[in-house]
Design an enzyme around this catalytic site. Structure first.
Site, PDB file in Angstrom:
ATOM      1  N   ARG A 199       0.820  -1.216   0.000  1.00  0.00           N
ATOM      2  CA  ARG A 199       0.000   0.000   0.000  1.00  0.00           C
ATOM      3  C   ARG A 199       0.849   1.259   0.000  1.00  0.00           C
ATOM      4  O   ARG A 199       0.336   2.354   0.163  1.00  0.00           O
ATOM      5  CB  ARG A 199      -0.913   0.006   1.230  1.00  0.00           C
TER       6      ARG A 199
ATOM      7  N   GLU B  62      -2.059  -8.548  -5.346  1.00  0.00           N
ATOM      8  CA  GLU B  62      -3.412  -9.113  -5.501  1.00  0.00           C
ATOM      9  C   GLU B  62      -3.345 -10.598  -5.865  1.00  0.00           C
ATOM     10  O   GLU B  62      -4.113 -11.408  -5.365  1.00  0.00           O
ATOM     11  CB  GLU B  62      -4.203  -8.353  -6.574  1.00  0.00           C
TER      12      GLU B  62
ATOM     13  N   GLN C 193      -6.026 -16.753  -2.042  1.00  0.00           N
ATOM     14  CA  GLN C 193      -5.845 -18.033  -1.323  1.00  0.00           C
ATOM     15  C   GLN C 193      -4.668 -18.023  -0.346  1.00  0.00           C
ATOM     16  O   GLN C 193      -4.196 -19.068   0.050  1.00  0.00           O
ATOM     17  CB  GLN C 193      -5.677 -19.204  -2.312  1.00  0.00           C
TER      18      GLN C 193
ATOM     19  N   LEU D  27       3.837 -20.729  -1.167  1.00  0.00           N
ATOM     20  CA  LEU D  27       2.558 -20.027  -1.361  1.00  0.00           C
ATOM     21  C   LEU D  27       1.507 -20.927  -2.015  1.00  0.00           C
ATOM     22  O   LEU D  27       0.309 -20.634  -1.940  1.00  0.00           O
ATOM     23  CB  LEU D  27       2.759 -18.782  -2.241  1.00  0.00           C
TER      24      LEU D  27
ATOM     25  N   TYR E 183     -11.966 -10.191 -10.602  1.00  0.00           N
ATOM     26  CA  TYR E 183     -11.608  -9.611  -9.313  1.00  0.00           C
ATOM     27  C   TYR E 183     -10.298  -8.806  -9.405  1.00  0.00           C
ATOM     28  O   TYR E 183     -10.246  -7.631  -9.038  1.00  0.00           O
ATOM     29  CB  TYR E 183     -11.475 -10.704  -8.243  1.00  0.00           C
TER      30      TYR E 183
ATOM     31  N   ASP F  60     -14.531 -10.124  -4.054  1.00  0.00           N
ATOM     32  CA  ASP F  60     -14.001 -11.425  -3.634  1.00  0.00           C
ATOM     33  C   ASP F  60     -14.817 -11.931  -2.444  1.00  0.00           C
ATOM     34  O   ASP F  60     -15.873 -11.376  -2.110  1.00  0.00           O
ATOM     35  CB  ASP F  60     -12.510 -11.299  -3.279  1.00  0.00           C
TER      36      ASP F  60
ATOM     37  N   THR G  99      -8.010 -27.397  -3.740  1.00  0.00           N
ATOM     38  CA  THR G  99      -9.378 -26.858  -3.796  1.00  0.00           C
ATOM     39  C   THR G  99     -10.392 -27.925  -4.223  1.00  0.00           C
ATOM     40  O   THR G  99     -11.516 -27.923  -3.754  1.00  0.00           O
ATOM     41  CB  THR G  99      -9.476 -25.677  -4.788  1.00  0.00           C
TER      42      THR G  99
END
Ligand code: SF4
Length: 376
Positions: free
Chosen positions: A49, A61, A66, A104, A144, A162, A323
């Site tokens: 930011r 982003e 996730q 990640l 998104y 989201d 997922t």
């Protein structure tokens, strides 16, 4: 916007509620007035930011999809230090990129980042397109992410809807429609789009995300300190904790797997994953898609990989959840006679840490291979 903020400072939230909501104006209309000043006052200071540079915002982003902010921050700062520009990302080797992304998960995100960086350099002269439709044509950038980049970096009225934003809005409107519904998502997108404040688009987008992340949290919404608590219909109905409603999900299918931690002279065998589907192209420990009994391991390894077993013992069992499926992973630590075997790379543990990216599904076995080196 200055005029809208002046009005907020002069009236209490309750008065805003009376003037807007009691006249049946949709609760959406006061959202920006309440959220933008709250965000400017309360926002967390996070590295992405610091400014609205599209490269930094885009990487953050994608990284935060996730992945929790706390888990991603170290990765983000390392990533930015090593690849400070879109050109650096376009030119990085695949191996180094995977190492920077290690831990990640969902590695296709990293591959798409590089593909998009290359397109930005070759097709757009190194500059990010400003409009959402062009952004959506780039690999890995969906509705998104495109909404987030266009609003935060280019002040476009493009919501980024989201899970956090869906939760905030369904609570705010006490809406019991299952949030998996694409129609609901579309409706929320259009409703938010219609109330985007001129020149504060990026702040509005981020305020909704921030509220969902730190105040209107999934299990324990902190309604008492929420800037929307006077207008929130779920809070008034005492239904906040029951929302959002989710459709019952089908149980994820289990896939059986046996992982072989083949060790020889202080090295362990790795191979590139060729199977279609998850983690394709990533490093892995050799494995087969079945549960193999102890007595059959030597034969399977000989037949499948041409390696000769000296000693073996059972390793740990893990369930790894993706997922859409779960791997039910059994393992064996196996001492083999020679560093051979079809398509294996034999790697010592120090080098593995430094240069090889091992997905977390396999990384959790690593410590057992390390500890077992000398214990046969
Ligand atoms: Fe969420 Fe509670 Fe705020 Fe409503 S009042 S938006 S439920 S935190």
């Amino acid at each position: 916007m200055a005029e809208r903020h002046r009005r907020i400072r002069e009236f209490s939230n309750e008065e805003i509620f009376l003037s807007y909501y009691k006249k049946n104006a949709p609760v959406y209309e006061v959202l920006a007035d309440l959220l933008v000043p709250w965000y400017e006052r309360e926002k967390r200071l996070l590295p992405f930011r610091e400014n609205t540079d599209p490269y930094r915002v885009w990487v953050s982003e994608i990284m935060l999809q996730q992945t929790r902010v706390e888990a991603a921050m170290g990765h983000y700062e390392r990533f930015m230090q090593e690849l400070p520009s879109v050109k650096d990302l376009a030119e990085v080797s695949d191996e180094r990129l995977m190492k920077l992304w290690e831990g990640l998960g969902y590695y296709s995100r990293a591959r798409n980042l590089k593909k998009t960086a290359q397109l930005i350099c070759t097709r757009f002269g190194g500059e990010f397109p400003h409009d959402i439709e062009t952004l959506k044509t780039l690999p890995g950038i969906g509705e998104y992410s495109a909404g987030a980049i266009a609003s935060i970096c280019f002040e476009q009225k493009t919501p980024a809807v989201d899970g956090n934003v869906l939760r905030v809005v369904t609570r705010l409107t006490n809406d019991e429609t299952p949030i998996d519904s694409s129609l609901l998502k579309k409706q929320i997108y259009m409703s938010l789009k219609s109330v985007y404040p001129e020149n504060h688009c990026g702040t509005f987008t981020q305020s909704l995300m921030e509220l969902g992340a730190v105040v209107c949290t999934p299990k324990s919404p902190r309604c008492l300190i929420c800037p929307l608590n006077e207008i929130c219909l779920a809070k008034r109905a005492g239904a906040a904790a029951q929302l959002p409603v989710k459709k019952r999900r089908e149980k994820k299918p289990d896939e059986a797997m046996t992982v072989f931690l083949l060790v020889c002279d202080g090295k362990v065998a790795l191979q590139k994953r060729k199977e279609p589907g998850v983690l394709r192209g990533m490093w892995q420990f050799p494995n087969v898609a079945a549960h193999i009994a102890h007595d059959d391991v030597a034969q399977v390894l000989q037949k499948q990989y041409g390696v000769c077993v000296q000693a073996l013992k059972e390793g740990p069992r893990f369930i790894h959840v993706f997922t859409h499926l779960r791997w039910d992973m059994h393992s064996y630590v196996v001492k083999v006679k020679e560093q051979n075997g079809v398509h294996f790379s034999w790697v010592d543990f120090v080098r593995l840490e430094q240069a090889y990216s091992l997905p977390s599904a396999f990384r959790r076995f690593l410590v057992y291979a390390q500890n077992s080196r000398d214990s046969f």
